[in-house]
Design a protein around this motif. Sequence first.
Motif, PDB file in Angstrom:
ATOM      1  N   VAL A 129      -4.094   8.367   1.939  1.00 30.06           N
ATOM      2  CA  VAL A 129      -4.784   7.245   1.883  1.00 30.06           C
ATOM      3  C   VAL A 129      -5.856   7.386   0.704  1.00 30.06           C
ATOM      4  N   SER A 155      -7.987   2.536  13.151  1.00 27.98           N
ATOM      5  CA  SER A 155      -7.980   3.564  12.069  1.00 27.98           C
ATOM      6  C   SER A 155      -7.189   4.758  12.451  1.00 27.98           C
ATOM      7  N   ASP A 170     -10.777   4.555   1.950  1.00 23.58           N
ATOM      8  CA  ASP A 170     -10.225   4.419   3.280  1.00 23.58           C
ATOM      9  C   ASP A 170     -10.596   5.560   4.337  1.00 23.58           C
ATOM     10  N   TYR A 230       0.753  -1.386   0.074  1.00 24.38           N
ATOM     11  CA  TYR A 230      -0.120   0.003   0.170  1.00 24.38           C
ATOM     12  C   TYR A 230       0.934   1.261  -0.193  1.00 24.38           C
ATOM     13  N   SER A 288      -4.741  -5.028   2.249  1.00 21.94           N
ATOM     14  CA  SER A 288      -5.872  -4.179   2.226  1.00 21.94           C
ATOM     15  C   SER A 288      -5.773  -2.860   3.219  1.00 21.94           C
ATOM     16  N   GLY A 289      -6.499  -1.979   2.756  1.00 21.21           N
ATOM     17  CA  GLY A 289      -6.620  -0.690   3.483  1.00 21.21           C
ATOM     18  C   GLY A 289      -8.048  -0.915   4.027  1.00 21.21           C
ATOM     19  N   PRO A 290      -8.308   0.067   5.075  1.00 18.34           N
ATOM     20  CA  PRO A 290      -9.394  -0.224   5.970  1.00 18.34           C
ATOM     21  C   PRO A 290     -10.861  -0.305   5.178  1.00 18.34           C
ATOM     22  N   ALA A 291     -10.638   0.175   3.820  1.00 19.53           N
ATOM     23  CA  ALA A 291     -12.175   0.283   3.219  1.00 19.53           C
ATOM     24  C   ALA A 291     -12.704  -1.307   2.870  1.00 19.53           C
TER      25      ALA A 291
END
Length: 272
Positions: A258, A244, A262, A189, A227-230
């Motif tokens: 970001v 987060s 996300d 990322y 993966s990102g938070p989304a």
Amino acid sequence: MRAEVRRGTEGLARHRGGARPLLRAGGVAVCAAVALVSGCDGGANSGSSPTGSGAPAPASDGHSVSPLQNPDGTKPGLAPLTSEADQAAARALIESLSTKGRGPKTGYDRDRFGYAWMDTADGVPWARNGCDTRNDLLKRDGQDVRFRKGSNCVIVSMTLDDPYTGHTIQWTKSHATTVQIDHVMPLSYDWQMGAAHWTKDKREQIANDPLNLLPVDGPANSAKGDSGPATWLPPSKGIRCAYSVRFAQVSRKYELPVTPADKRMMLKQCGA
């Protein structure tokens, strides 16, 4: 038994920005939200972080610490953020992040961030203390830590209160992959968001910065990938705002954007 997995979110380097503007939410100054990383001036090495000091990682006292009270990542765990004040500070920090789409992954390789887990990445706590990054982190977050005979570095067993699942893991080195070290902001990322253009020293720094690293449940970390938070959040819902915040702390420290998705998801986890 397969070889120990050296994976997680991968990353970058030293914050070189100047002073950050004071953020305000609802008319209330929230300098503390910006200072989650390095104080209101945004300096990478401000404060009392033992960067490059050679001091050993502290043993865990068994209590997870709020990321709001742990701006350099040297304290153990990831405690939930439940108060309205903490969630407001969390949202202010997340709101300050810049956004852009993920760039191409072309050229990415884990080795571009140095070998795992090096003790020679300068500019981070515990660098060159004679103990590799993984063992420093197990020592930081583990309880009932036991060392290999004749060593004060190599950990052979411990108990981990896993922040991602909420489970307690009885870990032994003979079953090493039950606990993996997660790069909260994954290295690939980071690569896609700008680290591809960094120096190798800077990439080694983010890959070994305790702010960006958490010992966690191995299967949960494997499920996360890059993966990102989304698209991925810890299974334990109570920790998602704190997660987060930690993601945002790394983003801000290393001046990495970001994705818009996300950022929206991170804000949602903290009550937006």
